[in-house]
Design a protein around this motif. Structure first.
Motif, PDB file in Angstrom:
ATOM      1  N   SER A 292       3.141  19.934 -10.015  1.00  0.00           N
ATOM      2  CA  SER A 292       4.128  20.573  -9.524  1.00  0.00           C
ATOM      3  C   SER A 292       5.445  19.443  -9.741  1.00  0.00           C
ATOM      4  O   SER A 292       5.263  18.361  -9.998  1.00  0.00           O
ATOM      5  N   ARG A 293       6.542  19.701  -9.196  1.00  0.00           N
ATOM      6  CA  ARG A 293       7.888  19.162  -9.416  1.00  0.00           C
ATOM      7  C   ARG A 293       8.868  19.391  -8.444  1.00  0.00           C
ATOM      8  O   ARG A 293       8.855  20.756  -7.914  1.00  0.00           O
ATOM      9  N   ILE A 294       9.206  18.382  -7.558  1.00  0.00           N
ATOM     10  CA  ILE A 294      10.158  18.646  -6.627  1.00  0.00           C
ATOM     11  C   ILE A 294      11.492  18.927  -7.284  1.00  0.00           C
ATOM     12  O   ILE A 294      11.957  17.970  -8.093  1.00  0.00           O
ATOM     13  N   GLU A 295      11.933  20.328  -7.274  1.00  0.00           N
ATOM     14  CA  GLU A 295      13.140  20.933  -7.770  1.00  0.00           C
ATOM     15  C   GLU A 295      14.480  20.104  -7.230  1.00  0.00           C
ATOM     16  O   GLU A 295      15.516  19.741  -7.586  1.00  0.00           O
ATOM     17  N   ARG A 296      14.437  20.345  -5.766  1.00  0.00           N
ATOM     18  CA  ARG A 296      15.680  19.861  -4.821  1.00  0.00           C
ATOM     19  C   ARG A 296      15.291  19.920  -3.310  1.00  0.00           C
ATOM     20  O   ARG A 296      14.125  20.179  -3.127  1.00  0.00           O
ATOM     21  N   VAL A 297      16.082  19.244  -2.602  1.00  0.00           N
ATOM     22  CA  VAL A 297      16.183  19.009  -1.190  1.00  0.00           C
ATOM     23  C   VAL A 297      17.191  19.562  -0.713  1.00  0.00           C
ATOM     24  O   VAL A 297      18.301  19.092  -1.271  1.00  0.00           O
ATOM     25  N   GLU A 298      17.443  20.403   0.220  1.00  0.00           N
ATOM     26  CA  GLU A 298      18.515  20.684   1.095  1.00  0.00           C
ATOM     27  C   GLU A 298      18.257  20.452   2.485  1.00  0.00           C
ATOM     28  O   GLU A 298      17.464  20.934   3.058  1.00  0.00           O
ATOM     29  N   ILE A 299      19.389  19.848   3.053  1.00  0.00           N
ATOM     30  CA  ILE A 299      19.660  19.874   4.729  1.00  0.00           C
ATOM     31  C   ILE A 299      20.219  21.214   4.806  1.00  0.00           C
ATOM     32  O   ILE A 299      21.331  21.395   4.544  1.00  0.00           O
ATOM     33  N   THR A 300      19.553  21.987   5.543  1.00  0.00           N
ATOM     34  CA  THR A 300      19.841  23.359   5.420  1.00  0.00           C
ATOM     35  C   THR A 300      20.574  23.863   6.770  1.00  0.00           C
ATOM     36  O   THR A 300      21.410  24.727   6.912  1.00  0.00           O
ATOM     37  N   ARG A 301      20.357  23.444   8.051  1.00  0.00           N
ATOM     38  CA  ARG A 301      21.060  23.673   9.299  1.00  0.00           C
ATOM     39  C   ARG A 301      21.017  22.777  10.266  1.00  0.00           C
ATOM     40  O   ARG A 301      20.016  21.769  10.189  1.00  0.00           O
TER      41      ARG A 301
ATOM     42  N   ARG B 201       0.799  -1.248   0.006  1.00  0.00           N
ATOM     43  CA  ARG B 201       0.068   0.136   0.144  1.00  0.00           C
ATOM     44  C   ARG B 201       0.849   1.278   0.172  1.00  0.00           C
ATOM     45  O   ARG B 201       2.074   1.209   0.626  1.00  0.00           O
ATOM     46  N   PRO B 202       0.481   2.331  -0.465  1.00  0.00           N
ATOM     47  CA  PRO B 202       1.350   3.675  -0.672  1.00  0.00           C
ATOM     48  C   PRO B 202       1.601   3.947   0.866  1.00  0.00           C
ATOM     49  O   PRO B 202       0.880   4.002   1.730  1.00  0.00           O
ATOM     50  N   LEU B 203       3.135   4.270   1.037  1.00  0.00           N
ATOM     51  CA  LEU B 203       3.322   4.998   2.257  1.00  0.00           C
ATOM     52  C   LEU B 203       3.056   6.449   2.280  1.00  0.00           C
ATOM     53  O   LEU B 203       3.034   6.998   1.103  1.00  0.00           O
ATOM     54  N   ALA B 204       3.193   6.972   3.531  1.00  0.00           N
ATOM     55  CA  ALA B 204       3.061   8.509   3.354  1.00  0.00           C
ATOM     56  C   ALA B 204       3.681   9.133   2.402  1.00  0.00           C
ATOM     57  O   ALA B 204       3.283  10.346   1.661  1.00  0.00           O
ATOM     58  N   HIS B 205       5.189   8.894   2.146  1.00  0.00           N
ATOM     59  CA  HIS B 205       5.951   9.583   1.191  1.00  0.00           C
ATOM     60  C   HIS B 205       5.591   9.233  -0.278  1.00  0.00           C
ATOM     61  O   HIS B 205       5.641  10.148  -1.355  1.00  0.00           O
ATOM     62  N   ASP B 206       5.000   8.175  -0.563  1.00  0.00           N
ATOM     63  CA  ASP B 206       4.258   7.785  -1.633  1.00  0.00           C
ATOM     64  C   ASP B 206       3.002   8.964  -2.092  1.00  0.00           C
ATOM     65  O   ASP B 206       2.869   9.167  -3.019  1.00  0.00           O
ATOM     66  N   LEU B 207       2.373   9.176  -1.065  1.00  0.00           N
ATOM     67  CA  LEU B 207       1.042   9.895  -0.972  1.00  0.00           C
ATOM     68  C   LEU B 207       1.692  11.409  -1.349  1.00  0.00           C
ATOM     69  O   LEU B 207       0.970  12.171  -2.161  1.00  0.00           O
ATOM     70  N   MET B 208       2.740  11.757  -0.719  1.00  0.00           N
ATOM     71  CA  MET B 208       3.336  13.178  -1.107  1.00  0.00           C
ATOM     72  C   MET B 208       3.487  13.001  -2.321  1.00  0.00           C
ATOM     73  O   MET B 208       3.378  14.197  -2.911  1.00  0.00           O
ATOM     74  N   ARG B 209       4.333  12.166  -2.980  1.00  0.00           N
ATOM     75  CA  ARG B 209       4.715  12.150  -4.314  1.00  0.00           C
ATOM     76  C   ARG B 209       3.519  12.410  -5.219  1.00  0.00           C
ATOM     77  O   ARG B 209       3.390  12.974  -6.090  1.00  0.00           O
TER      78      ARG B 209
ATOM     79  N   LEU C   9      11.151  11.443   0.209  1.00  0.00           N
ATOM     80  CA  LEU C   9      10.615  12.223  -0.887  1.00  0.00           C
ATOM     81  C   LEU C   9      11.472  12.464  -2.019  1.00  0.00           C
ATOM     82  O   LEU C   9      11.180  11.914  -3.171  1.00  0.00           O
ATOM     83  N   ALA C  10      12.688  12.914  -1.877  1.00  0.00           N
ATOM     84  CA  ALA C  10      13.830  12.905  -2.674  1.00  0.00           C
ATOM     85  C   ALA C  10      14.219  11.701  -3.422  1.00  0.00           C
ATOM     86  O   ALA C  10      14.386  11.538  -4.755  1.00  0.00           O
ATOM     87  N   SER C  11      14.306  10.840  -2.644  1.00  0.00           N
ATOM     88  CA  SER C  11      14.513   9.288  -3.019  1.00  0.00           C
ATOM     89  C   SER C  11      13.644   8.691  -3.761  1.00  0.00           C
ATOM     90  O   SER C  11      13.721   7.726  -4.803  1.00  0.00           O
ATOM     91  N   ARG C  12      12.280   9.027  -3.703  1.00  0.00           N
ATOM     92  CA  ARG C  12      11.043   8.620  -4.651  1.00  0.00           C
ATOM     93  C   ARG C  12      10.972   9.463  -5.890  1.00  0.00           C
ATOM     94  O   ARG C  12      10.721   8.709  -7.049  1.00  0.00           O
ATOM     95  N   VAL C  13      11.487  10.709  -5.946  1.00  0.00           N
ATOM     96  CA  VAL C  13      11.498  11.399  -7.267  1.00  0.00           C
ATOM     97  C   VAL C  13      12.679  11.577  -8.113  1.00  0.00           C
ATOM     98  O   VAL C  13      12.458  12.053  -9.337  1.00  0.00           O
ATOM     99  N   GLY C  14      13.403  11.333  -7.378  1.00  0.00           N
ATOM    100  CA  GLY C  14      15.071  11.340  -8.012  1.00  0.00           C
ATOM    101  C   GLY C  14      15.368  12.790  -8.200  1.00  0.00           C
ATOM    102  O   GLY C  14      16.359  13.007  -9.052  1.00  0.00           O
ATOM    103  N   CYS C  15      15.074  13.672  -7.177  1.00  0.00           N
ATOM    104  CA  CYS C  15      15.699  15.122  -7.528  1.00  0.00           C
ATOM    105  C   CYS C  15      17.040  15.201  -6.610  1.00  0.00           C
ATOM    106  O   CYS C  15      17.458  14.333  -5.745  1.00  0.00           O
ATOM    107  N   PRO C  16      17.861  16.101  -7.008  1.00  0.00           N
ATOM    108  CA  PRO C  16      19.051  16.403  -6.179  1.00  0.00           C
ATOM    109  C   PRO C  16      18.873  16.461  -4.848  1.00  0.00           C
ATOM    110  O   PRO C  16      17.850  17.237  -4.408  1.00  0.00           O
ATOM    111  N   LEU C  17      19.790  16.003  -3.801  1.00  0.00           N
ATOM    112  CA  LEU C  17      19.785  16.281  -2.492  1.00  0.00           C
ATOM    113  C   LEU C  17      21.227  16.901  -1.986  1.00  0.00           C
ATOM    114  O   LEU C  17      22.256  16.614  -2.584  1.00  0.00           O
ATOM    115  N   TRP C  18      21.034  18.040  -1.305  1.00  0.00           N
ATOM    116  CA  TRP C  18      22.117  19.003  -0.833  1.00  0.00           C
ATOM    117  C   TRP C  18      22.221  19.061   0.646  1.00  0.00           C
ATOM    118  O   TRP C  18      21.307  18.796   1.002  1.00  0.00           O
ATOM    119  N   VAL C  19      23.495  19.456   0.897  1.00  0.00           N
ATOM    120  CA  VAL C  19      23.793  19.614   2.502  1.00  0.00           C
ATOM    121  C   VAL C  19      24.483  20.791   2.565  1.00  0.00           C
ATOM    122  O   VAL C  19      25.540  21.048   1.831  1.00  0.00           O
TER     123      VAL C  19
END
Length: 164
Positions: A73-82, A57-65, A113-123
């Motif tokens: 919409s499209r997820i452009e990027r994810v950043e761990i900011t601070r 069954r879809p997990l919460a992050h599948d629902l978000m996607r 979420l980033a792992s599901r949509v394949g967007c870049p991840l930054w720190v």
């Protein structure tokens, strides 16, 4: 700000899940890794996405996607900011019909979420400098010895070690 990838999910000595984030341009055993303590459900969700598994069954992050897709919409990027007082913060940048939108998120949710949509991840550089630890997973010794050394590190480190 280095682009990173999920290097894995481990358990510390207390059985807590630790998300391991590593810069994409660093080889295993070189440079540093960023440990982020996360919940069991988030760890499972990240592993499902990274391994390409399909949940019954879809997990919460599948629902978000699905919501992102349904709103054109499209997820452009994810950043761990601070990192503040031992708590990591992340942002998800969405490209929407109304323009770019930045949403505050827990790093575990953002990475899942980033792992599901394949967007870049930054720190952010500051987070890597403050909380990154040497990557001991594949040193010049045998791989098994290096993994044992990294496990010893995880056994000795505590999330409180990263509080400011």
């Amino acid at each position: 700000m280095p682009q990173v990838r999920v290097a894995g999910v481990a358990l510390d000595q207390t059985g807590q899940h630790v998300l391991l984030i590593k810069p994409v341009d660093e080889l295993p055993g070189a440079g540093s890794v960023l440990p982020i303590w996360i919940g069991e459900l988030e760890a499972t969700s990240i592993l499902v996405a990274v391994q390409g598994a399909v949940a019954p069954r879809p997990l919460a992050h599948d629902l978000m996607r699905s919501i992102v897709d349904a709103t054109a919409s499209r997820i452009e990027r994810v950043e761990i900011t601070r990192l503040e007082e031992g708590t990591y913060y992340a942002e998800i940048t969405l490209e929407t019909t109304a323009g770019l939108r930045v949403v505050d998120a827990r790093p575990s949710d953002a990475v899942a979420l980033a792992s599901r949509v394949g967007c870049p991840l930054w720190v952010s550089d500051a987070v890597m400098e403050e909380a990154g630890v040497p990557d001991l997973t594949a040193d010049e010794g045998s791989t098994e010895e290096s993994i044992d050394e990294f496990k010893r590190f995880l056994n000795d480190v505590d999330p409180e070690d990263f509080r400011g």
